[in-house]
Design an enzyme around this catalytic site. Structure first.
Site, PDB file in Angstrom:
ATOM      1  N   CYS A 255       0.819  -1.210   0.000  1.00  0.00           N
ATOM      2  CA  CYS A 255       0.000   0.000   0.000  1.00  0.00           C
ATOM      3  C   CYS A 255       0.851   1.258   0.000  1.00  0.00           C
ATOM      4  O   CYS A 255       0.431   2.306  -0.496  1.00  0.00           O
ATOM      5  CB  CYS A 255      -0.911   0.020   1.224  1.00  0.00           C
TER       6      CYS A 255
ATOM      7  N   CYS B  66      -5.412  -2.161  -1.137  1.00  0.00           N
ATOM      8  CA  CYS B  66      -6.261  -3.319  -1.450  1.00  0.00           C
ATOM      9  C   CYS B  66      -7.402  -2.933  -2.378  1.00  0.00           C
ATOM     10  O   CYS B  66      -8.062  -1.894  -2.195  1.00  0.00           O
ATOM     11  CB  CYS B  66      -6.790  -3.934  -0.177  1.00  0.00           C
TER      12      CYS B  66
ATOM     13  N   GLU C  83      -9.359  -6.526  13.562  1.00  0.00           N
ATOM     14  CA  GLU C  83     -10.319  -6.821  12.501  1.00  0.00           C
ATOM     15  C   GLU C  83     -10.477  -8.328  12.354  1.00  0.00           C
ATOM     16  O   GLU C  83      -9.490  -9.062  12.376  1.00  0.00           O
ATOM     17  CB  GLU C  83      -9.837  -6.229  11.171  1.00  0.00           C
TER      18      GLU C  83
ATOM     19  N   SER D 184     -12.593  -5.908   8.789  1.00  0.00           N
ATOM     20  CA  SER D 184     -11.919  -5.342   7.633  1.00  0.00           C
ATOM     21  C   SER D 184     -12.967  -4.915   6.623  1.00  0.00           C
ATOM     22  O   SER D 184     -14.087  -5.444   6.600  1.00  0.00           O
ATOM     23  CB  SER D 184     -10.999  -6.401   7.007  1.00  0.00           C
TER      24      SER D 184
END
Length: 579
Positions: free
Chosen positions: A66, A215, A466, A492
């Protein structure tokens, strides 16, 4: 900190400003020669001392795809600031990877990192006398963190999204399939169920993440990027660009220049981050089918901005805003596909034209949202990603805030409509994510079970992990329509199924979820927005009398500090509210 305004000021307002309000006192005059000497050593020349200093907060690291490319984006933003007459100064903050740490003890640091990042940006900009700020975020926690810091500092600022990843691709059993990180998590469940071989799992693992970027579905990163643009804190379409693209490089350069424009106009985050702007953000999150984490983060960002916002506002807005985007995890398409047809701007223009967005909110362009959207082109007629308002995927919001005797302080569900609207089943109680995963993967969870994962809340975890592993394992084993899952932790953006998180009060402070026993009958009713357990008030009172507060899992360090300071999930899990 400056007093926050509750409504956006008009874009045409003129304010006399000092563009070197903060850097001037650090570098002007004979007595500041030591400061200038230090800055000479990092590349300043004599002329630079007369320019506004623009901090470029980079979240670059090799920790996660990311953020792996953000160093290059930071340099472009610095060039843009320099070209517009400022002096860009790049500095780094941390980032962590949810995708890598998910399901481990390390994931407890995820939400905590939001506070650490916000604190670190505030610390650097405040200490070094920077007049403006560009912050570039990629993974989902560092984005709200950047906005929290901007709101606290209240200096001209622009947020830049690092951009979305492209889909991975694999051929299995002769069929090509697009992949993302959630594909891997769900493959783990399929593998455990005997539906996938070791070799197939390995092929998916190696192909799912093809390069830099966040993502790929409408998971938390893309959700928060879209929300921040709707807030007016990013340049138009910053949220809908590929990480590796000329558009993203231009976005960064333009952001650097935009801060100088904001300095000249005297426009600060407090002029932009109004109540109406947060309503716009919620509206766009709903229309895109965004992550439940948006609830947590927008509450925290509003708190930092001095704007009153509650979980009930998501219900009020959700009653009038439909879900329009057919995006993963519940839908079919990736963010990259939305980028290809024009991004979020055409959808936002439609929402504005129909009166669902406040068009008079000021933005970092110096113009209103309506002015930014006026020239947005319509989507191609052949596209199937964004549905028309006349034929939505869901007429009301997928983000359903629930109350009941199991969640008197509220809980947040993500109900796409594909799961049904009501589920009743028997509790299978676990005091950690790991224990629940063992049961799911070993086949101990059966049709009709309500998996209860507790002691994962902000204080109890600590850190509110998460539950992507358990939800993906449930889907992978084919139990998505026959099993529900509730938790005082969170989900998530990639989670889907009949799931309810953010259960408040959490187990660690004696909330009802901490009093549940195996076999208790739980009913989740999305239509009535209720989550209840079929146990009498008298019985719950007896259980509470026998309950003992668990000892903290961490007694020192950053997790201990977070646990001691954090508010509940229904208040955004912020750490500076009760000081």
């Amino acid at each position: 900190m400056a007093t926050k305004k509750k409504t956006s000021r008009k874009a045409s307002a003129k304010t006399k400003t000092n563009p070197r309000e903060f850097s001037g006192p650090l570098v002007d005059g004979p007595d500041r020669a030591p400061s200038r000497a230090m800055l000479h050593a990092v590349g300043f020349n004599r002329k630079d001392f007369k320019k506004p200093q623009i901090g470029i907060a980079s979240t670059w690291s090799e920790v996660t795809p990311c953020n792996i490319h953000i160093d290059g984006l930071a340099r472009e933003a610095s060039k843009g600031a320099d070209a517009a007459g400022g002096k860009g100064v790049i500095f780094n903050t941390i980032t962590i990877s949810d995708g890598i740490s998910m399901g481990t003890e390390g994931m407890k640091y995820s939400l905590v990192s939001r506070e650490v990042i916000a604190d670190s940006i505030e610390t650097v900009v405040g200490c070094e006398g920077m007049d403006g700020l560009v912050a570039i975020g990629g993974c989902d926690k560092n984005m709200p963190a950047c906005l929290i810091a901007m709101a606290r500092l209240d200096r001209p600022s622009v947020f830049v999204y690092g951009g979305t990843i492209l889909p991975g691709c694999v051929t299995l059993k002769g069929k090509k399939k697009e992949l993302d990180i959630v594909s891997v998590f769900e493959a783990v469940g399929q593998h455990a169920a005997g539906k996938m071989t070791d070799a197939e799992l390995r092929k998916i693992e190696e192909a799912a993440i093809p390069g830099p970027g966040s993502c790929g579905g409408m998971y938390t990163a893309n959700t928060m990027a879209s929300a921040i643009e709707a807030l007016g804190m990013s340049l138009p379409n910053s949220s809908a660009q590929a990480a590796i693209s000329d558009d993203k490089l231009r976005d960064c350069f333009d952001a650097g220049a935009a801060v100088l424009h904001l300095l000249k106009k005297g426009i600060k985050p407090s002029d932009i981050l109004s109540r109406e702007a947060f309503e716009n953000a919620i509206t766009v999150v709903i229309a895109l089918g965004g992550s439940t984490n948006a609830v947590l983060h927008l509450l925290a960002m509003a708190h930092a901005s001095g704007v009153k916002l509650s979980i009930d506002d998501f219900t009020k807005i959700g009653k009038r805003v439909p879900v329009l985007a057919d995006l993963k995890p519940s839908g079919k398409y990736e963010m990259a596909h939305l980028v290809d047809i024009g991004g979020t701007l055409p959808m936002m223009k439609t929402l504005w034209k129909e009166g669902l967005l406040h068009g008079d909110c000021l933005t970092v362009t110096g113009k209103t949202l309506a002015q930014n959207l006026a020239k947005a082109k319509a989507y191609p007629k052949s596209q199937k990603i964004i549905r028309p308002l006349s034929d939505p995927i869901k007429k009301e919001s997928h983000l359903v805030v629930m109350y009941g005797n199991l969640a008197p302080g509220g809980g947040v569900a993500k109900i796409s409509g594909k799961e049904g609207e009501k589920f009743t089943g028997k509790a299978r109680v676990f005091d950690s994510e790991e224990a629940s995963m063992d049961a799911i993967l070993s086949g101990k969870i059966k049709d009709g079970d309500v998996i209860v994962i507790r002691r994962e809340g902000p204080k109890g975890g600590p850190g509110m992990r998460e539950m992507l592993g358990p939800t993906s394992a449930v889907m992978g084993r084919g139990l998505g329509k026959t099993v529900a899952l509730i938790t005082d932790g969170r989900f998530s953006g990639g989670s889907h199924g009949f799931v309810v998180g953010h259960i408040t009060p959490e187990a660690h402070v004696g909330g009802p979820i901490g009093l549940l026993k195996n076999g208790d009958v739980i009913t989740i009713d999305a239509k009535r927005r209720k989550i209840d357990v079929d146990v009498t008030a008298a019985e719950m009172k007896k259980r509470k009398a026998k309950w003992k507060a668990p000892k903290p899992r961490y007694k020192r360090g950053v997790l201990a500090k977070f646990a001691a300071l954090t508010t509940s999930a229904s208040e955004g899990a912020v750490t500076d509210k009760n000081l």
